[in-house]
Design a protein around this motif. Structure first.
Motif, PDB file in Angstrom:
ATOM      1  N   GLN A 112      39.588  44.037  33.205  1.00  5.35           N
ATOM      2  CA  GLN A 112      38.627  44.835  33.953  1.00  5.35           C
ATOM      3  C   GLN A 112      39.286  45.496  35.165  1.00  5.35           C
ATOM      4  OE1 GLN A 112      34.885  42.776  34.789  1.00  5.35           O
ATOM      5  NE2 GLN A 112      35.230  41.460  33.018  1.00  5.35           N
ATOM      6  N   ALA A 113      40.153  44.751  35.851  1.00  8.60           N
ATOM      7  CA  ALA A 113      40.827  45.305  37.023  1.00  8.60           C
ATOM      8  C   ALA A 113      41.691  46.496  36.659  1.00  8.60           C
ATOM      9  CB  ALA A 113      41.666  44.219  37.701  1.00  8.60           C
ATOM     10  N   VAL A 114      42.413  46.375  35.564  1.00  9.37           N
ATOM     11  CA  VAL A 114      43.285  47.476  35.130  1.00  9.37           C
ATOM     12  C   VAL A 114      42.451  48.667  34.666  1.00  9.37           C
ATOM     13  CG1 VAL A 114      45.009  48.138  33.411  1.00  9.37           C
ATOM     14  CG2 VAL A 114      45.227  45.965  34.634  1.00  9.37           C
ATOM     15  N   ALA A 115      41.355  48.396  33.975  1.00  9.76           N
ATOM     16  CA  ALA A 115      40.467  49.485  33.568  1.00  9.76           C
ATOM     17  C   ALA A 115      39.926  50.225  34.786  1.00  9.76           C
ATOM     18  CB  ALA A 115      39.323  48.936  32.719  1.00  9.76           C
ATOM     19  N   GLY A 116      39.759  49.512  35.894  1.00 11.38           N
ATOM     20  CA  GLY A 116      39.270  50.129  37.118  1.00 11.38           C
ATOM     21  C   GLY A 116      40.330  50.842  37.929  1.00 11.38           C
ATOM     22  N   GLY A 117      41.610  50.582  37.638  1.00 11.41           N
ATOM     23  CA  GLY A 117      42.653  51.307  38.347  1.00 11.41           C
ATOM     24  C   GLY A 117      43.741  50.486  38.995  1.00 11.41           C
ATOM     25  N   ALA A 118      43.779  49.180  38.739  1.00  7.78           N
ATOM     26  CA  ALA A 118      44.888  48.379  39.270  1.00  7.78           C
ATOM     27  C   ALA A 118      46.205  48.876  38.693  1.00  7.78           C
ATOM     28  CB  ALA A 118      44.682  46.905  38.944  1.00  7.78           C
ATOM     29  N   THR A 119      47.215  48.955  39.529  1.00  8.89           N
ATOM     30  CA  THR A 119      48.510  49.505  39.120  1.00  8.89           C
ATOM     31  C   THR A 119      49.581  48.448  38.921  1.00  8.89           C
ATOM     32  OG1 THR A 119      49.062  49.849  41.457  1.00  8.89           O
ATOM     33  CG2 THR A 119      48.072  51.711  40.264  1.00  8.89           C
ATOM     34  N   LEU A 120      49.310  47.219  39.368  1.00 13.38           N
ATOM     35  CA  LEU A 120      50.276  46.126  39.257  1.00 13.38           C
ATOM     36  C   LEU A 120      49.482  44.824  39.292  1.00 13.38           C
ATOM     37  CD1 LEU A 120      53.376  45.456  39.291  1.00 13.38           C
ATOM     38  CD2 LEU A 120      53.200  45.296  41.774  1.00 13.38           C
ATOM     39  N   ILE A 121      49.908  43.853  38.478  1.00  8.29           N
ATOM     40  CA  ILE A 121      49.221  42.563  38.425  1.00  8.29           C
ATOM     41  C   ILE A 121      50.232  41.450  38.676  1.00  8.29           C
ATOM     42  CG2 ILE A 121      48.030  40.903  36.925  1.00  8.29           C
ATOM     43  CD1 ILE A 121      46.217  43.175  37.718  1.00  8.29           C
ATOM     44  N   GLN A 122      49.821  40.502  39.499  1.00  5.02           N
ATOM     45  CA  GLN A 122      50.612  39.288  39.720  1.00  5.02           C
ATOM     46  C   GLN A 122      49.766  38.082  39.316  1.00  5.02           C
ATOM     47  OE1 GLN A 122      51.776  36.484  43.445  1.00  5.02           O
ATOM     48  NE2 GLN A 122      52.170  38.659  43.789  1.00  5.02           N
ATOM     49  N   TYR A 123      50.391  37.160  38.616  1.00  2.67           N
ATOM     50  CA  TYR A 123      49.753  35.896  38.273  1.00  2.67           C
ATOM     51  C   TYR A 123      50.253  34.839  39.234  1.00  2.67           C
ATOM     52  CZ  TYR A 123      48.987  31.537  35.617  1.00  2.67           C
ATOM     53  OH  TYR A 123      48.634  30.262  35.237  1.00  2.67           O
ATOM     54  N   ARG A 124      49.328  34.249  39.994  1.00  2.25           N
ATOM     55  CA  ARG A 124      49.661  33.228  40.983  1.00  2.25           C
ATOM     56  C   ARG A 124      48.853  31.973  40.684  1.00  2.25           C
ATOM     57  NH1 ARG A 124      47.787  33.529  47.217  1.00  2.25           N
ATOM     58  NH2 ARG A 124      45.946  32.525  46.328  1.00  2.25           N
ATOM     59  N   ASP A 125      49.549  30.855  40.530  1.00  5.08           N
ATOM     60  CA  ASP A 125      48.860  29.585  40.286  1.00  5.08           C
ATOM     61  C   ASP A 125      49.739  28.475  40.856  1.00  5.08           C
ATOM     62  OD1 ASP A 125      47.608  27.310  39.320  1.00  5.08           O
ATOM     63  OD2 ASP A 125      47.044  28.247  37.433  1.00  5.08           O
ATOM     64  N   LYS A 126      49.285  27.881  41.932  1.00  2.00           N
ATOM     65  CA  LYS A 126      50.084  26.880  42.645  1.00  2.00           C
ATOM     66  C   LYS A 126      49.917  25.469  42.086  1.00  2.00           C
ATOM     67  CE  LYS A 126      51.644  29.732  45.852  1.00  2.00           C
ATOM     68  NZ  LYS A 126      53.077  30.065  45.992  1.00  2.00           N
ATOM     69  N   HIS A 127      49.012  25.287  41.121  1.00  2.55           N
ATOM     70  CA  HIS A 127      48.677  23.933  40.699  1.00  2.55           C
ATOM     71  C   HIS A 127      48.910  23.644  39.222  1.00  2.55           C
ATOM     72  CE1 HIS A 127      47.036  23.376  44.672  1.00  2.55           C
ATOM     73  NE2 HIS A 127      46.248  24.425  44.505  1.00  2.55           N
ATOM     74  N   ALA A 128      48.938  24.661  38.377  1.00  2.00           N
ATOM     75  CA  ALA A 128      49.073  24.422  36.937  1.00  2.00           C
ATOM     76  C   ALA A 128      50.469  23.911  36.587  1.00  2.00           C
ATOM     77  CB  ALA A 128      48.784  25.704  36.158  1.00  2.00           C
ATOM     78  N   GLU A 129      50.541  23.132  35.527  1.00  2.56           N
ATOM     79  CA  GLU A 129      51.829  22.664  35.006  1.00  2.56           C
ATOM     80  C   GLU A 129      52.524  23.791  34.248  1.00  2.56           C
ATOM     81  OE1 GLU A 129      53.061  19.799  35.740  1.00  2.56           O
ATOM     82  OE2 GLU A 129      51.290  19.005  36.745  1.00  2.56           O
ATOM     83  N   GLY A 130      53.815  23.583  33.987  1.00  3.96           N
ATOM     84  CA  GLY A 130      54.637  24.633  33.400  1.00  3.96           C
ATOM     85  C   GLY A 130      54.093  25.218  32.106  1.00  3.96           C
ATOM     86  N   ARG A 131      53.652  24.374  31.184  1.00  3.97           N
ATOM     87  CA  ARG A 131      53.185  24.878  29.889  1.00  3.97           C
ATOM     88  C   ARG A 131      51.942  25.739  30.052  1.00  3.97           C
ATOM     89  NH1 ARG A 131      54.052  20.044  25.391  1.00  3.97           N
ATOM     90  NH2 ARG A 131      56.299  19.790  25.736  1.00  3.97           N
ATOM     91  N   ARG A 132      51.038  25.308  30.939  1.00  6.39           N
ATOM     92  CA  ARG A 132      49.838  26.092  31.178  1.00  6.39           C
ATOM     93  C   ARG A 132      50.181  27.429  31.821  1.00  6.39           C
ATOM     94  NH1 ARG A 132      45.359  28.441  29.813  1.00  6.39           N
ATOM     95  NH2 ARG A 132      43.939  28.834  31.549  1.00  6.39           N
TER      96      ARG A 132
END
Length: 221
Positions: A28-48
């Motif tokens: 939805q964000a990209v459809a609205g016009g986001a030009t770059l995406i970052q995935y940030r997750d400080k708690h998930a384990e490596g496989r997730r």
């Protein structure tokens, strides 16, 4: 140096989605016009982390919007993401570049003018200055630097690097315009998009504000 479009930089954090599907929110964000995406997750384990990063990368196929991973070069490599965003305490950008190669996007958080000066000696494609305003999306022990701090750090960053420089923390539709007017090339947002009732509509609103502010700045230059 790799070209990076920082105008609307969406940072997806599963803790800041209101319990909704991060992959769908990114679409939805990209459809609205986001030009770059970052995935940030400080708690998930490596496989997730790898699993969700791959799902996000797949969702972005065909959009030309890159996917970056916060901090974790190993997740970039495992998931086939487009690059990494590093903090001042993370892996050094030179080491990240050695591991990821010349075509990966590498971004760096800048908290002080001295951090901006150091860009001259780093293989970094963009900088992101923060935190500009108070935010609940990240635990930041340092006080917000405000627009004056943004301008001061931007001046030093421009002298040190040819790459674009964005701004982060507490930015939304109410204050995005003065951030761009102060000289930022774009805004990085978390809650403003991904906690919004309609992420696509809010992304479109923010993108319009940024584009209009950039156009006004260009006319005045």
């Amino acid at each position: 140096m790799n070209h990076v479009d920082l105008r609307l930089y969406g940072i997806i954090d599963p803790e800041r989605t209101g319990g909704r599907n991060p992959v769908e929110l990114v679409r939805q964000a990209v459809a609205g016009g986001a030009t770059l995406i970052q995935y940030r997750d400080k708690h998930a384990e490596g496989r997730r982390l790898v699993e969700l990063a791959r799902a996000l990368k797949m969702a972005l196929e065909g959009t030309r919007v890159p996917l970056l991973i916060n901090d974790r070069v190993d997740i970039v490599l495992a998931a086939g993401a487009d690059g990494v965003h590093l903090g001042q305490e993370d892996l050094h950008p030179e080491d990240a570049r050695k591991l990821l190669g010349p075509h990966a996007i590498i971004g760096l958080t800048l908290k002080t003018p001295e951090h901006a000066d150091a860009l001259a000696h780093m293989p970094v494609d963009y900088g992101c200055i923060g935190g500009i305003f108070a935010t609940v999306s990240k635990n930041n022990p340092s006080p917000p630097i405000g627009l004056d701090g943004l301008r001061a750090t931007l001046t030093r960053a421009r002298n040190a690097s040819r790459g674009p420089v964005g701004a982060i923390a507490g930015i939304d539709a109410s204050n995005a315009e003065p951030v761009i007017a102060a000289g930022a090339d774009g805004i990085a947002v978390i809650s403003a998009i991904f906690m919004a009732p309609d992420p696509q509509a809010e992304a479109a609103r923010l993108r319009r504000i940024v584009d209009e502010a950039l156009a006004s700045r260009s006319v005045l230059a």
